[in-house]
Write a protein that holds these residues in place. Sequence first.
Motif, PDB file in Angstrom:
ATOM      1  N   GLY A 304      33.519  43.884  52.691  1.00 21.67           N
ATOM      2  CA  GLY A 304      32.956  43.287  51.586  1.00 21.67           C
ATOM      3  C   GLY A 304      33.039  41.528  51.660  1.00 21.67           C
ATOM      4  N   ARG A 305      34.250  41.165  52.558  1.00 20.27           N
ATOM      5  CA  ARG A 305      33.983  39.988  52.814  1.00 20.27           C
ATOM      6  C   ARG A 305      34.385  39.433  54.449  1.00 20.27           C
ATOM      7  NH1 ARG A 305      36.844  41.346  48.146  1.00 20.27           N
ATOM      8  NH2 ARG A 305      36.683  39.963  46.248  1.00 20.27           N
ATOM      9  N   HIS A 337      30.010  39.369  46.644  1.00 23.21           N
ATOM     10  CA  HIS A 337      31.254  39.147  46.818  1.00 23.21           C
ATOM     11  C   HIS A 337      31.736  37.614  46.980  1.00 23.21           C
ATOM     12  CE1 HIS A 337      31.904  43.494  47.483  1.00 23.21           C
ATOM     13  NE2 HIS A 337      33.303  43.056  47.390  1.00 23.21           N
TER      14      HIS A 337
END
Length: 375
Positions: A304-305, A337
């Motif tokens: 997500g990051r 995100h």
Amino acid sequence: MYLGRTTLSKFLIEELRGGSGDSDLGALLVDVAAAVKAIAAMVGKGALGSQGLAAPGAAVAPIDPSDQARQTLLQACEWGGLVAGMAAPALEAPYTLPPQYQRGPFLLLFEALEDSRDRLGNAAVGTLFSVLRHAGGAPPEPTSFQQAGVQQLAAGYALYGPATMLVLTVGRGTHGFTLDREVGNFILTHPDLRIPAEGGECAIDTSHERFWEPPLRRYVRECKAGRAGERGRDFSLRWIDSTVAAVHRVLTVGGVFMVPRMRADPDAPVDEALPQDTLPLHQLCGVNPVALLIEQAGGLASTGRGRVLEVEPKALHARVPVILGSRDEIERIERYHAEHDSGTDEAYVSPLFNQRSLYRAEVRRGSSRGFGRQP
């Protein structure tokens, strides 16, 4: 009848020809495939394959299929002088080779048979595996296995369904093989698999929505809105408890598979007291193999990051969140995100399906100044 078809052995010989030690890697993968055939036969028997032996009239203790599968893989790969050690989620420490067997240049990590609730319902389950290089001649320590996913030499999974499939990569694309039960060979049936850049599948366990971070809620909300929402097209939300089955579907039809970071309070640090079934997947034996397969098929795998294959494992049994699948979808989720972390995203309020005005938080805050008025 079988002439001209590419077997797994032939594929590995041609794919790995010329590299230093590559023939040994091919031989190890053939040993893994042999174990997969045996596990497929065991899984195919269902409850009949888990009945132990006992004297007449004595109670029969059932055999755990996961234990059977794990022993099958260990025994298939320990003797050939190809591995220095092996590790699995069910083993607290790395498996030590018997003294009569020579240590080899590789480390094998695997989940022999997923501990999936779907197995109880006679649904598809799978095996996951990853191969790493072992440096030096000493017996491997737990830290020897703690290598980032980018260091994998090969990875794959076996899917035990109506047909048994073996999907693997040696760093040169993702390829699928189907077990021909009549002759006992894996045959190349899906060469150079490519995941669609965008897809309509969203595989996530929505029962845990209360633990999701806001960017993930934003993405799933858009999927649920379908063609009436911002995305302008319909999505299918489904969840299969088997990681292998879910990832295989996303790999072949496109979309996303997510076992994300979860928090009891989305704005608080990670809560270690979350329910057991909300924990992320095992990094070395679960996430890294499927992430490499997806990337080799043209998709992306992220936390997500950032790229999940670049995450350094902190322990042998470390867990890590994963969001993987079609490139366009993963890039969108990563952007959500980033926008959330920078504070630039805006919460969406539906004019049609939001709470009635009397119960909205901003109305309650304004009620002290007058019924229904905004502060």
